[in-house]
Design a protein around this motif. Sequence first.
Motif, mmCIF file in Angstrom:
data_model
loop_
_atom_site.group_PDB
_atom_site.id
_atom_site.type_symbol
_atom_site.label_atom_id
_atom_site.label_comp_id
_atom_site.label_asym_id
_atom_site.label_seq_id
_atom_site.Cartn_x
_atom_site.Cartn_y
_atom_site.Cartn_z
ATOM 1 N N ASP A 44 0.634 -1.082 0.106
ATOM 2 C CA ASP A 44 -0.017 -0.083 -0.028
ATOM 3 C C ASP A 44 0.765 1.221 0.059
ATOM 4 O OD1 ASP A 44 -2.082 -1.726 0.396
ATOM 5 O OD2 ASP A 44 -2.739 -1.131 2.149
ATOM 6 N N GLN A 83 1.634 3.653 -3.447
ATOM 7 C CA GLN A 83 1.216 5.167 -3.159
ATOM 8 C C GLN A 83 2.284 6.207 -3.488
ATOM 9 O OE1 GLN A 83 -1.504 6.077 0.112
ATOM 10 N NE2 GLN A 83 -1.932 7.865 -0.732
ATOM 11 N N THR A 120 -0.826 4.645 -7.746
ATOM 12 C CA THR A 120 -2.206 4.756 -7.359
ATOM 13 C C THR A 120 -3.132 5.861 -8.033
ATOM 14 O OG1 THR A 120 -1.961 5.888 -5.330
ATOM 15 C CG2 THR A 120 -1.625 3.475 -5.428
ATOM 16 N N THR A 127 -5.671 5.701 -11.602
ATOM 17 C CA THR A 127 -6.046 4.381 -11.180
ATOM 18 C C THR A 127 -5.096 3.602 -10.305
ATOM 19 O OG1 THR A 127 -5.338 3.345 -13.381
ATOM 20 C CG2 THR A 127 -7.542 4.442 -13.313
ATOM 21 N N CYS A 128 -5.906 2.496 -9.761
ATOM 22 C CA CYS A 128 -4.936 1.737 -9.107
ATOM 23 C C CYS A 128 -4.221 0.860 -10.060
ATOM 24 C CB CYS A 128 -5.739 0.791 -8.287
ATOM 25 S SG CYS A 128 -6.554 1.992 -6.972
ATOM 26 N N ASP A 171 -3.646 -5.553 -6.515
ATOM 27 C CA ASP A 171 -4.794 -4.438 -6.029
ATOM 28 C C ASP A 171 -5.925 -5.416 -5.702
ATOM 29 O OD1 ASP A 171 -6.469 -2.189 -5.563
ATOM 30 O OD2 ASP A 171 -7.245 -2.518 -7.777
ATOM 31 N N PRO A 210 -8.876 4.745 -5.968
ATOM 32 C CA PRO A 210 -7.648 5.509 -5.795
ATOM 33 C C PRO A 210 -7.684 6.804 -5.145
ATOM 34 C CG PRO A 210 -8.509 5.409 -8.063
ATOM 35 C CD PRO A 210 -9.318 4.517 -7.035
ATOM 36 N N PRO A 211 -6.667 7.544 -4.433
ATOM 37 C CA PRO A 211 -5.282 6.932 -4.535
ATOM 38 C C PRO A 211 -5.077 6.153 -3.328
ATOM 39 C CG PRO A 211 -5.535 9.282 -3.665
ATOM 40 C CD PRO A 211 -6.736 8.947 -4.201
ATOM 41 N N CYS A 250 -5.368 2.976 -2.747
ATOM 42 C CA CYS A 250 -5.591 1.590 -3.064
ATOM 43 C C CYS A 250 -5.086 0.615 -2.080
ATOM 44 C CB CYS A 250 -4.952 1.317 -4.549
ATOM 45 S SG CYS A 250 -5.398 2.665 -5.827
ATOM 46 N N TYR A 268 -3.630 -3.258 -1.363
ATOM 47 C CA TYR A 268 -2.793 -4.236 -2.175
ATOM 48 C C TYR A 268 -2.605 -5.596 -1.274
ATOM 49 C CZ TYR A 268 -2.100 -0.969 -5.713
ATOM 50 O OH TYR A 268 -2.199 -0.235 -6.902
#
Length: 150
Positions: free
Chosen positions: A53, A57, A62, A65-66, A110, A116-117, A119, A121
Amino acid sequence: MALQKTLSLLLLSLLTLLGLGLVQPSYGQATNKKFKWQHVDSTETGGNNFYCDTMMQSRGMTRPTCKQLNTFIHENIETINNICNAPNIRCKNGRMNCHVGEVRVTGCKDTGSSPPPKCSYQATAGKKNVTIACDGNPLLPVHFDGYILP
């Protein structure tokens, strides 16, 4: 008129050297820089969801889109560059500029649970055989092509 002839000769000489491979365009260096930004983290061992994560970022993957999948390699850059010295194999795109090496990695996938932002993971860590595309002179990594499955 003399200046135009001189410039024409210089351009012709540069094109000849490019054709002979004696002067490399900056493509390899620019894409190597992008490769390192997206895939290299030699200071950490990664391995957990928080790591993914945070890294995704902080590295700008992110936005907007992610990014669905990304792999971080946890080796020093010399070790990664040395993968380019392994025998060539065919890449997923059909080119013959890929090479295989074993490295410590964290794969980030993801989960789709956060927009986003911010996201979210799921991490998978371990030592893996990876395929990396290399270009330039000297050869440098420019694309992470994937894992070699057992």
